[in-house]
Design an enzyme around this catalytic site. Structure first.
Site, PDB file in Angstrom:
ATOM      1  N   ASP A  51       0.835  -1.202   0.000  1.00 16.35           N
ATOM      2  CA  ASP A  51       0.000   0.000   0.000  1.00 16.35           C
ATOM      3  C   ASP A  51       0.873   1.256   0.000  1.00 16.35           C
ATOM      4  O   ASP A  51       0.372   2.382  -0.055  1.00 16.35           O
ATOM      5  CB  ASP A  51      -1.016  -0.008   1.150  1.00 16.35           C
ATOM      6  CG  ASP A  51      -0.365  -0.117   2.513  1.00 16.35           C
ATOM      7  OD1 ASP A  51       0.879  -0.189   2.592  1.00 16.35           O
ATOM      8  OD2 ASP A  51      -1.102  -0.128   3.516  1.00 16.35           O
ATOM      9  N   SER A  52       2.214   1.053   0.002  1.00 18.77           N
ATOM     10  CA  SER A  52       3.134   2.170  -0.243  1.00 18.77           C
ATOM     11  C   SER A  52       2.903   2.735  -1.640  1.00 18.77           C
ATOM     12  O   SER A  52       3.417   3.813  -1.968  1.00 18.77           O
ATOM     13  CB  SER A  52       4.590   1.722  -0.072  1.00 18.77           C
ATOM     14  OG  SER A  52       4.840   0.550  -0.814  1.00 18.77           O
ATOM     15  N   ASP A  90      -1.070  -6.037  -0.227  1.00 19.56           N
ATOM     16  CA  ASP A  90      -1.524  -5.415   1.026  1.00 19.56           C
ATOM     17  C   ASP A  90      -3.030  -5.192   1.006  1.00 19.56           C
ATOM     18  O   ASP A  90      -3.576  -4.656   0.029  1.00 19.56           O
ATOM     19  CB  ASP A  90      -0.860  -4.039   1.203  1.00 19.56           C
ATOM     20  CG  ASP A  90       0.404  -4.104   2.029  1.00 19.56           C
ATOM     21  OD1 ASP A  90       0.544  -5.044   2.837  1.00 19.56           O
ATOM     22  OD2 ASP A  90       1.254  -3.209   1.869  1.00 19.56           O
ATOM     23  N   LYS A 120      -1.387  -9.427   2.678  1.00 18.02           N
ATOM     24  CA  LYS A 120      -0.665  -9.003   3.885  1.00 18.02           C
ATOM     25  C   LYS A 120      -1.538  -7.990   4.622  1.00 18.02           C
ATOM     26  O   LYS A 120      -2.223  -7.194   3.988  1.00 18.02           O
ATOM     27  CB  LYS A 120       0.687  -8.370   3.524  1.00 18.02           C
ATOM     28  CG  LYS A 120       1.412  -7.735   4.708  1.00 18.02           C
ATOM     29  CD  LYS A 120       2.875  -7.451   4.418  1.00 18.02           C
ATOM     30  CE  LYS A 120       3.203  -6.121   3.797  1.00 18.02           C
ATOM     31  NZ  LYS A 120       2.730  -4.933   4.548  1.00 18.02           N
ATOM     32  N   GLU A 122      -1.696  -5.515   8.517  1.00 19.49           N
ATOM     33  CA  GLU A 122      -0.928  -5.002   9.653  1.00 19.49           C
ATOM     34  C   GLU A 122      -1.627  -5.316  10.974  1.00 19.49           C
ATOM     35  O   GLU A 122      -2.833  -5.097  11.109  1.00 19.49           O
ATOM     36  CB  GLU A 122      -0.752  -3.483   9.510  1.00 19.49           C
ATOM     37  CG  GLU A 122       0.078  -3.093   8.302  1.00 19.49           C
ATOM     38  CD  GLU A 122       0.245  -1.573   8.139  1.00 19.49           C
ATOM     39  OE1 GLU A 122      -0.167  -0.808   9.038  1.00 19.49           O
ATOM     40  OE2 GLU A 122       0.783  -1.173   7.098  1.00 19.49           O
ATOM     41  N   GLU A 189       8.885  -4.304  10.693  1.00 17.30           N
ATOM     42  CA  GLU A 189       9.355  -3.011  10.184  1.00 17.30           C
ATOM     43  C   GLU A 189       9.916  -2.143  11.303  1.00 17.30           C
ATOM     44  O   GLU A 189       9.265  -1.930  12.333  1.00 17.30           O
ATOM     45  CB  GLU A 189       8.191  -2.300   9.469  1.00 17.30           C
ATOM     46  CG  GLU A 189       8.598  -0.950   8.903  1.00 17.30           C
ATOM     47  CD  GLU A 189       7.635  -0.386   7.866  1.00 17.30           C
ATOM     48  OE1 GLU A 189       6.682  -1.076   7.469  1.00 17.30           O
ATOM     49  OE2 GLU A 189       7.863   0.768   7.451  1.00 17.30           O
TER      50      GLU A 189
HETATM   51  O1  KIV Z   1       3.577  -1.148   1.666  1.00 16.83           O
HETATM   52  C1  KIV Z   1       4.763  -1.505   1.704  1.00 16.83           C
HETATM   53  O2  KIV Z   1       5.588  -1.193   0.843  1.00 16.83           O
HETATM   54  C2  KIV Z   1       5.189  -2.330   2.845  1.00 16.83           C
HETATM   55  C3  KIV Z   1       6.646  -2.589   3.012  1.00 16.83           C
HETATM   56  C4  KIV Z   1       7.305  -1.397   3.568  1.00 16.83           C
HETATM   57  C5  KIV Z   1       6.922  -3.801   3.806  1.00 16.83           C
HETATM   58  O3  KIV Z   1       4.379  -2.757   3.620  1.00 16.83           O
END
Ligand code: KIV
Length: 271
Positions: A51-52, A90, A120, A122, A189
């Site tokens: 989600d980055s 994510d 994934k 959190e 992280e």
């Molecule tokens: O969204 C992302 O890029 C991440 C990484 C920093 C692990 O969750």
């Protein structure tokens, strides 16, 4: 080159056996077809549609605004490019916290509409019902503990997490819980290296670090950061492998020059 050619297709089982053999796992983010193809052909084991993308692709300050539809768009572009890597996507903010039915529906949309291999999310104890429900439906789940960017307004800053014993203890028990309920791996992280090492030793599933030191089972970075495309983000844990910002700038300057001087296109480049 240290790509393991014996691995034809990376699965969650491949990652487990890599941990057992002590073979480090490489993971990078990808959000589009062209970049994903390069990374996959280069031999990366795991591609994370993170989600980055909210920061890197869309220019938002945090990861919170990105939507499920947008994540599915990025993930399906990545999936069309890959032949070997495991693709993890994510679950974006607001699509899994609090309501496990909604979490399952979000995970199923990602799997069905993008063709991804895993999701994934959190958190530990607080989101365990969501994780359990997704796992029961047969969808592999990767956990994410330590600094959790979706909780940035709770944390207040992006500083190193779990330096205090109470938070470290919570992280240890969350990691154990994620292992017990069936997550196939966990991202840690920005936490102290000693704590990450201890967690990696204490669980049988792979621990992938970002700013979590060398003593874990694999490493992940945001691709645009390690290629030097993003300029502002320079945390201590980041290793920058090339300066694409400068290379792209130079190529663009040259192109502008060629257009202005009518050097481009030449005879061979015209019909
Ligand atoms: O969204 C992302 O890029 C991440 C990484 C920093 C692990 O969750």
């Amino acid at each position: 080159m240290s790509v393991n050619k014996d691995i034809k297709r990376v699965t969650v089982h491949t990652l487990k056996s890599m941990k057992e053999k002590g073979e480090p796992i490489s993971m990078l983010t990808a959000y589009d077809f062209s970049m994903a193809r390069i990374l996959d052909e280069a031999g990366i084991e795991v591609l994370l549609v993170g989600d980055s993308a909210s920061n890197v692709m869309a220019g938002h300050e945090t990861t919170l605004p990105i939507t499920l539809d947008q994540m599915i768009y990025h993930a399906s572009s990545v999936i069309r490019a890959i032949q070997r890597a495991l693709v993890v996507v994510d679950l974006p903010f607001g699509t899994y916290q609090g309501n496990s039915r909604k979490a399952l529906a979000s995970a199923i949309r990602i799997m069905k509409e993008s063709g991804a291999h895993a999701v994934k999310l959190e958190g530990g104890y607080a989101v365990q019902n969501s994780i359990r429900r997704i796992l029961k439906a047969g969808v592999p789940v990767m956990g994410h503990l330590g600094l959790m960017p979706q909780s940035i307004y709770k944390f207040g800053t992006y500083v190193v997490r779990a330096k205090e014993e109470q938070e470290a203890e919570q992280l240890r028990s969350d990691a154990k819980l994620l292992e017990e309920i069936g997550c196939f791996a966990i991202v840690l992280e920005k936490i102290p290296g000693e704590l990450a090492k201890e967690v990696a030793k204490s669980v049988s599933i792979p621990i992938i670090g970002i700013g979590a030191g060398p003593d874990v089972d694999g490493q992940v970075l945001v691709t645009h950061d390690m290629l030097g495309i993003t300029k502002e983000f320079r945390p201590r844990f980041l290793r920058i492998y090339t300066d694409l910002y400068e290379q792209i700038t130079n190529a663009t300057h040259q192109y502008i020059k060629d257009v202005k001087s009518r050097d481009f296109p030449n005879e061979k480049e015209a019909y």
